[in-house]
Enzyme design. Sequence first.
Site, PDB file in Angstrom:
ATOM      1  N   GLY A  11      -1.520  -7.019   5.388  1.00 50.35           N
ATOM      2  CA  GLY A  11      -1.883  -5.642   5.052  1.00 50.35           C
ATOM      3  C   GLY A  11      -1.673  -5.350   3.568  1.00 50.35           C
ATOM      4  O   GLY A  11      -1.312  -6.224   2.779  1.00 50.35           O
ATOM      5  N   PHE A  12      -1.907  -4.103   3.220  1.00 46.94           N
ATOM      6  CA  PHE A  12      -1.792  -3.658   1.823  1.00 46.94           C
ATOM      7  C   PHE A  12      -0.379  -3.912   1.283  1.00 46.94           C
ATOM      8  O   PHE A  12      -0.171  -4.740   0.372  1.00 46.94           O
ATOM      9  CB  PHE A  12      -2.193  -2.178   1.769  1.00 46.94           C
ATOM     10  N   ILE A  13       0.610  -3.254   1.864  1.00 46.07           N
ATOM     11  CA  ILE A  13       1.976  -3.388   1.338  1.00 46.07           C
ATOM     12  C   ILE A  13       2.528  -4.782   1.640  1.00 46.07           C
ATOM     13  O   ILE A  13       3.151  -5.415   0.778  1.00 46.07           O
ATOM     14  CB  ILE A  13       2.903  -2.282   1.910  1.00 46.07           C
ATOM     15  N   TYR A 153       1.465   9.770  14.844  1.00 41.94           N
ATOM     16  CA  TYR A 153       1.911   8.708  13.931  1.00 41.94           C
ATOM     17  C   TYR A 153       3.324   9.007  13.418  1.00 41.94           C
ATOM     18  O   TYR A 153       4.226   8.162  13.465  1.00 41.94           O
ATOM     19  CB  TYR A 153       0.930   8.589  12.752  1.00 41.94           C
ATOM     20  N   LYS A 157       7.049   7.041  13.974  1.00 45.67           N
ATOM     21  CA  LYS A 157       7.940   6.562  12.902  1.00 45.67           C
ATOM     22  C   LYS A 157       9.347   7.141  13.090  1.00 45.67           C
ATOM     23  O   LYS A 157      10.344   6.452  12.885  1.00 45.67           O
ATOM     24  CB  LYS A 157       7.366   6.931  11.530  1.00 45.67           C
TER      25      LYS A 157
HETATM   26  N1  LIG Z   1       0.462   2.856   2.688  1.00 43.54           N
HETATM   27  C1  LIG Z   1       1.220   3.959   2.723  1.00 43.54           C
HETATM   28  O1  LIG Z   1       1.059   4.878   1.920  1.00 43.54           O
HETATM   29  C2  LIG Z   1       2.316   4.098   3.744  1.00 43.54           C
HETATM   30  C3  LIG Z   1       3.083   5.276   3.752  1.00 43.54           C
HETATM   31  C4  LIG Z   1       4.102   5.408   4.688  1.00 43.54           C
HETATM   32  C5  LIG Z   1       4.380   4.377   5.556  1.00 43.54           C
HETATM   33  N2  LIG Z   1       3.619   3.255   5.534  1.00 43.54           N
HETATM   34  C6  LIG Z   1       3.941   2.180   6.483  1.00 43.54           C
HETATM   35  O2  LIG Z   1       4.018   0.955   5.766  1.00 43.54           O
HETATM   36  C7  LIG Z   1       3.551  -0.115   6.580  1.00 43.54           C
HETATM   37  C8  LIG Z   1       2.440  -0.866   5.874  1.00 43.54           C
HETATM   38  O3  LIG Z   1       1.381   0.030   5.606  1.00 43.54           O
HETATM   39  P1  LIG Z   1       0.022  -0.441   4.923  1.00 43.54           P
HETATM   40  O4  LIG Z   1      -0.530   0.718   4.188  1.00 43.54           O
HETATM   41  O5  LIG Z   1       0.245  -1.731   4.212  1.00 43.54           O
HETATM   42  O6  LIG Z   1      -0.886  -0.661   6.211  1.00 43.54           O
HETATM   43  P2  LIG Z   1      -1.849  -1.879   6.585  1.00 43.54           P
HETATM   44  O7  LIG Z   1      -2.633  -1.409   7.778  1.00 43.54           O
HETATM   45  O8  LIG Z   1      -2.595  -2.348   5.400  1.00 43.54           O
HETATM   46  O9  LIG Z   1      -0.813  -3.019   7.028  1.00 43.54           O
HETATM   47  C9  LIG Z   1      -0.292  -3.109   8.326  1.00 43.54           C
HETATM   48  C10 LIG Z   1      -0.570  -4.511   8.823  1.00 43.54           C
HETATM   49  O10 LIG Z   1       0.004  -4.633  10.126  1.00 43.54           O
HETATM   50  C11 LIG Z   1      -0.861  -5.403  10.926  1.00 43.54           C
HETATM   51  N3  LIG Z   1      -0.623  -5.086  12.330  1.00 43.54           N
HETATM   52  C12 LIG Z   1      -0.962  -3.955  12.998  1.00 43.54           C
HETATM   53  N4  LIG Z   1      -0.610  -4.054  14.286  1.00 43.54           N
HETATM   54  C13 LIG Z   1      -0.020  -5.262  14.430  1.00 43.54           C
HETATM   55  C14 LIG Z   1       0.546  -5.939  15.542  1.00 43.54           C
HETATM   56  N5  LIG Z   1       0.561  -5.371  16.768  1.00 43.54           N
HETATM   57  N6  LIG Z   1       1.064  -7.168  15.354  1.00 43.54           N
HETATM   58  C15 LIG Z   1       1.037  -7.753  14.122  1.00 43.54           C
HETATM   59  N7  LIG Z   1       0.493  -7.157  13.041  1.00 43.54           N
HETATM   60  C16 LIG Z   1      -0.018  -5.929  13.194  1.00 43.54           C
HETATM   61  C17 LIG Z   1      -2.258  -5.006  10.481  1.00 43.54           C
HETATM   62  O11 LIG Z   1      -3.220  -5.989  10.817  1.00 43.54           O
HETATM   63  C18 LIG Z   1      -2.073  -4.805   8.990  1.00 43.54           C
HETATM   64  O12 LIG Z   1      -2.421  -5.973   8.269  1.00 43.54           O
HETATM   65  C19 LIG Z   1       3.132   0.520   7.905  1.00 43.54           C
HETATM   66  O13 LIG Z   1       4.220   0.448   8.800  1.00 43.54           O
HETATM   67  C20 LIG Z   1       2.873   1.963   7.539  1.00 43.54           C
HETATM   68  O14 LIG Z   1       3.031   2.824   8.643  1.00 43.54           O
HETATM   69  C21 LIG Z   1       2.601   3.088   4.649  1.00 43.54           C
END
Ligand SMILES: NC(=O)c1ccc[n+]([C@@H]2O[C@H](COP(=O)([O-])OP(=O)(O)OC[C@H]3O[C@@H](n4cnc5c(N)ncnc54)[C@H](O)[C@@H]3O)[C@@H](O)[C@H]2O)c1
Length: 320
Positions: A11-13, A153, A157
């Site tokens: 994913g992104f982060i 959502y 969390k």
């Molecule tokens: N991007 C933001 O601004 C933000 C803000 C607050 C919290 N978050 C949290 O940070 C984390 C990462 O966010 P992101 O923006 O990189 O999202 P993202 O969707 O790019 O990354 C999440 C990754 O998790 C994988 N995933 C989902 N379900 C899965 C499963 N059942 N088994 C294995 N892998 C699975 C997805 O394929 C994806 O690659 C998440 O938990 C999100 O809730 C993100």
Amino acid sequence: MNTVLVTGAAGFIGSHVTEKLLDKGYKVIGIDNFDIFYSRQIKERNLINIIQRPNFQFIESDIRNRENFRTICISNKIESIIHLAARAGVRPSIVDPTLYISVNIDGTVNILETMKECGIKKLVFASSSSVYGDTNTVPYSETQNTDYPVSPYAATKKACELFCSQYSTLYNLNISCLRFFTAYGPRQRPEMAIHKFVRHIVNELPIEMYGDGTTARDYTYISDIVDGIIASLNYLSGFEIYNLGESSSIPLIKLIRLLEEILHKKAIVNNLPMQSGDVHFTFADISKAKTKLHYNPSIGIETGLQYFCDWYKKENNVQV
Ligand SMILES: NC(=O)c1ccc[n+]([C@@H]2O[C@H](COP(=O)([O-])OP(=O)(O)OC[C@H]3O[C@@H](n4cnc5c(N)ncnc54)[C@H](O)[C@@H]3O)[C@@H](O)[C@H]2O)c1
């Protein structure tokens, strides 16, 4: 150095965290199931700079598959986990709350159960600023009430934070829950506002502005978020919650104007009413992370947006 397990590594982060851990000499096992929230192709591209690196192993697996998860932890002698895998996104969670409960809550409890069974003591969990709900008490501090989330959502969390706290107490686990405030930067999820706005401005498509433009977000550049995550991994002690933001709140209309300036193009703005599940404001009090983690975010919004637009143009061969 020991091996760190990163969930949601494609994913992104997750892809940025993995890259930074490898740069710092860690061995990393990355897990991701290429969830269909956005395209597998984009996630495979996120991994392109890391997939061949010698200290990295990628495993396609669902965090809800306990047996698989357990086997991966045991065979790689995992001592710490950075758990980022989740179904993200506020608005889609209102459409399908059951899915969010399954991935976010069941998935996290699976990880906690595995930690208990395998004697893994360290976890960094990705929480969210959305747990604060729609409150006027700003800046948001870790000690304030989070009993009123306004989307499924956010509720998932919050539930995960409670499970983390409970497992930490019962089984003596060291867990930090990090409340991220709108992360942005290269590889940001394609449905998130900055990425979507840039794509639409560049392609001369209308952008949807929900509300009157005064809603504001604390936007956090990805390298600052990554530094905070790695600092928290190195300082795990009991159960803690930290805000990771920039501690400045940018109104939506200002964000659009900044993007217009950087892209040298006017946005076509389609005004729409605010959507349910959205909050008016996010603004992080980061004093706890500053003191305990030496977290010191350094990329302001103008610079961060410029970096994002540079990346976007390169990725998409845009000559603006
Ligand atoms: N991007 C933001 O601004 C933000 C803000 C607050 C919290 N978050 C949290 O940070 C984390 C990462 O966010 P992101 O923006 O990189 O999202 P993202 O969707 O790019 O990354 C999440 C990754 O998790 C994988 N995933 C989902 N379900 C899965 C499963 N059942 N088994 C294995 N892998 C699975 C997805 O394929 C994806 O690659 C998440 O938990 C999100 O809730 C993100």
